[in-house]
Design an enzyme around this catalytic site. Structure first.
Site, PDB file in Angstrom:
ATOM      1  N   HIS A  49     -16.272  -2.435  27.392  1.00 26.76           N
ATOM      2  CA  HIS A  49     -16.812  -2.024  26.097  1.00 26.76           C
ATOM      3  C   HIS A  49     -15.716  -1.955  25.036  1.00 26.76           C
ATOM      4  O   HIS A  49     -15.902  -1.363  23.980  1.00 26.76           O
ATOM      5  CB  HIS A  49     -17.527  -0.686  26.229  1.00 26.76           C
ATOM      6  CG  HIS A  49     -18.772  -0.779  27.058  1.00 26.76           C
ATOM      7  ND1 HIS A  49     -18.729  -0.986  28.421  1.00 26.76           N
ATOM      8  CD2 HIS A  49     -20.077  -0.747  26.720  1.00 26.76           C
ATOM      9  CE1 HIS A  49     -19.972  -1.046  28.888  1.00 26.76           C
ATOM     10  NE2 HIS A  49     -20.809  -0.911  27.872  1.00 26.76           N
ATOM     11  N   VAL A 176     -14.876  14.547  29.917  1.00 31.01           N
ATOM     12  CA  VAL A 176     -15.723  13.578  29.211  1.00 31.01           C
ATOM     13  C   VAL A 176     -16.463  12.720  30.234  1.00 31.01           C
ATOM     14  O   VAL A 176     -15.860  11.903  30.924  1.00 31.01           O
ATOM     15  CB  VAL A 176     -14.913  12.678  28.259  1.00 31.01           C
ATOM     16  CG1 VAL A 176     -15.845  11.704  27.537  1.00 31.01           C
ATOM     17  CG2 VAL A 176     -14.143  13.516  27.241  1.00 31.01           C
ATOM     18  N   ASP A 178     -19.061   9.788  30.704  1.00 31.81           N
ATOM     19  CA  ASP A 178     -19.586   8.635  29.966  1.00 31.81           C
ATOM     20  C   ASP A 178     -20.200   7.706  30.990  1.00 31.81           C
ATOM     21  O   ASP A 178     -19.486   7.030  31.731  1.00 31.81           O
ATOM     22  CB  ASP A 178     -18.449   7.950  29.199  1.00 31.81           C
ATOM     23  CG  ASP A 178     -18.908   6.691  28.469  1.00 31.81           C
ATOM     24  OD1 ASP A 178     -20.117   6.397  28.480  1.00 31.81           O
ATOM     25  OD2 ASP A 178     -18.043   5.993  27.894  1.00 31.81           O
ATOM     26  N   MET A 179     -21.530   7.698  31.051  1.00 33.46           N
ATOM     27  CA  MET A 179     -22.155   6.891  32.104  1.00 33.46           C
ATOM     28  C   MET A 179     -23.424   6.216  31.600  1.00 33.46           C
ATOM     29  O   MET A 179     -24.169   6.767  30.793  1.00 33.46           O
ATOM     30  CB  MET A 179     -22.486   7.749  33.318  1.00 33.46           C
ATOM     31  CG  MET A 179     -23.581   8.766  33.109  1.00 33.46           C
ATOM     32  SD  MET A 179     -23.963   9.639  34.647  1.00 33.46           S
ATOM     33  CE  MET A 179     -25.555  10.361  34.214  1.00 33.46           C
ATOM     34  N   LYS A 231     -35.101   8.503  40.220  1.00 34.00           N
ATOM     35  CA  LYS A 231     -34.645   9.564  39.320  1.00 34.00           C
ATOM     36  C   LYS A 231     -33.984   8.972  38.076  1.00 34.00           C
ATOM     37  O   LYS A 231     -34.213   9.419  36.951  1.00 34.00           O
ATOM     38  CB  LYS A 231     -33.671  10.492  40.051  1.00 34.00           C
ATOM     39  CG  LYS A 231     -34.298  11.234  41.210  1.00 34.00           C
ATOM     40  CD  LYS A 231     -33.295  12.119  41.927  1.00 34.00           C
ATOM     41  CE  LYS A 231     -33.941  12.812  43.119  1.00 34.00           C
ATOM     42  NZ  LYS A 231     -32.983  13.685  43.838  1.00 34.00           N
ATOM     43  N   GLY A 309     -13.301  12.111  33.088  1.00 36.20           N
ATOM     44  CA  GLY A 309     -12.301  11.947  32.040  1.00 36.20           C
ATOM     45  C   GLY A 309     -10.876  12.046  32.534  1.00 36.20           C
ATOM     46  O   GLY A 309      -9.937  11.631  31.841  1.00 36.20           O
TER      47      GLY A 309
END
Length: 339
Positions: A49, A176, A178-179, A231, A309
């Site tokens: 990203h 942090v 981030d997923m 889920k 993180g």
């Protein structure tokens, strides 16, 4: 590092990207912000990203899908909650601006929420989590995407992998998370493809409806595997619902009707810790949780556990010293675009 990679100094990457964005007529301030964000994401090891996304971003600019002059604007305010319109501007620029606004609202009200519609891909969602934590705010952010996961029990993609971010500021190192709601973000799957490697676990279905760890086979139809199976399927749907109703923007079903992934809906929530008088206790409680999870026998000798993180910071420090590992193929593309 694989044979099809090379190491690029952070400052060199930043300068090449700055030149690239200036070449495409971004204002100097926007060009610098984009160059910094893409470089910092790659420095932290999130090539998928970061630098890897730059050629695709430029392709969107050339096609007119990203309005380089657009500025996100507030369209409605309800106290500590606001709705903004991204006007199809660059996702990074819009995301940073809306996180800044959520931080301002949180500092004033204790909590702030900015719901953004008509924006573009925000690239690394963790960027906004780190931004909130660096401003002493807890952050909760999420976005919808184009459909790239089947709902559990379905054959075709109807859900986005809708990245979800939670950040918690801490003196000894921010937490942090981030997923993506898919087992692997599709940028990460492509990262494995570029390195010529298989995924460590199944990441999606191939065109024979079989789960696969081969990135090339998964990318044919882009049918990702939800985290936690049914889920994750439910969580993806709920995040899409929240992003859509809070922003009054496009749902994944509307994004699916477009030729490419544009006009997304996102939510930025910040909670200011400045309003608490017990942050020292909070720091102790966070350390208690981290110490308890660190203090576990590893499955494999030499391994250890990490809080969300923690490895990012270690990667950042290593890459600052050694240079950033980058796909040779991607770096050639970026340099060719910049020249």
């Amino acid at each position: 590092m694989s044979s099809n990679q090379k190491r690029i100094p952070f400052e060199e990457m930043q300068q090449v990207l700055l030149n690239l964005f200036l070449k495409y007529d971004f204002t100097p301030s926007k060009a610098q912000q984009l160059a910094n964000t893409y470089s910092e994401s790659t420095l932290d090891g999130i090539n998928s990203h970061g630098i890897n996304r730059v050629p695709l971003f430029i392709d969107y600019v050339e096609k007119g899908l990203v309005d380089i002059n657009a500025e996100a604007e507030k369209v409605e305010g309800m106290g500590s909650i606001e709705r903004w319109d991204g006007k199809l501007g660059p996702g990074i620029i819009n995301g940073i601006k809306c996180t800044d606004r959520a931080i301002e609202l949180a500092q004033k009200h204790g909590m702030g929420l900015v719901a953004l519609r008509n924006t573009n891909h925000w690239m690394r969602g963790g960027t906004y989590g780190w931004q909130a934590a660096n401003n002493d705010c807890i952050g909760i952010m999420f976005t919808n995407t184009q459909p790239n996961m089947p709902p559990w029990g379905g054959k075709d993609s109807r859900l986005g992998n809708n990245p979800f971010i939670v950040s918690i500021p801490r003196k000894e190192g921010h937490i942090v998370l981030d997923m993506a709601i898919s087992q692997f973000a599709f940028g990460k799957i492509n990262d494995y493809r570029l390195k010529g490697e298989k995924l460590p676990f199944p990441g999606g279905w191939d065109d024979n409806d079989q789960l696969s760890n081969d990135p090339k086979k998964i990318l044919v139809k882009e049918r990702g595997l939800p985290i936690g199976y049914w889920k994750g399927s439910a969580l993806s749907m709920v995040l899409d619902m929240l992003a859509t109703v809070l922003s009054l923007g496009n749902s994944t079903s509307k994004i699916a009707g477009k030729d490419l992934e544009v006009a997304l809906s996102q939510v930025f929530i910040c909670i200011s810790r400045n309003n608490f008088n017990d942050t020292d206790i909070q720091e102790r409680l966070l350390k208690e949780i981290i110490d308890f999870t660190h203090n576990v026998e590893p499955l494999k000798e030499g391994d250890r556990t990490y809080y969300p993180g923690e490895r990012t910071v270690l990667t950042r420090e290593r890459n600052k010293k050694e240079g950033i590992p980058v796909s040779t193929e991607i770096w050639k593309k970026v340099c060719a675009l910049a020249n």
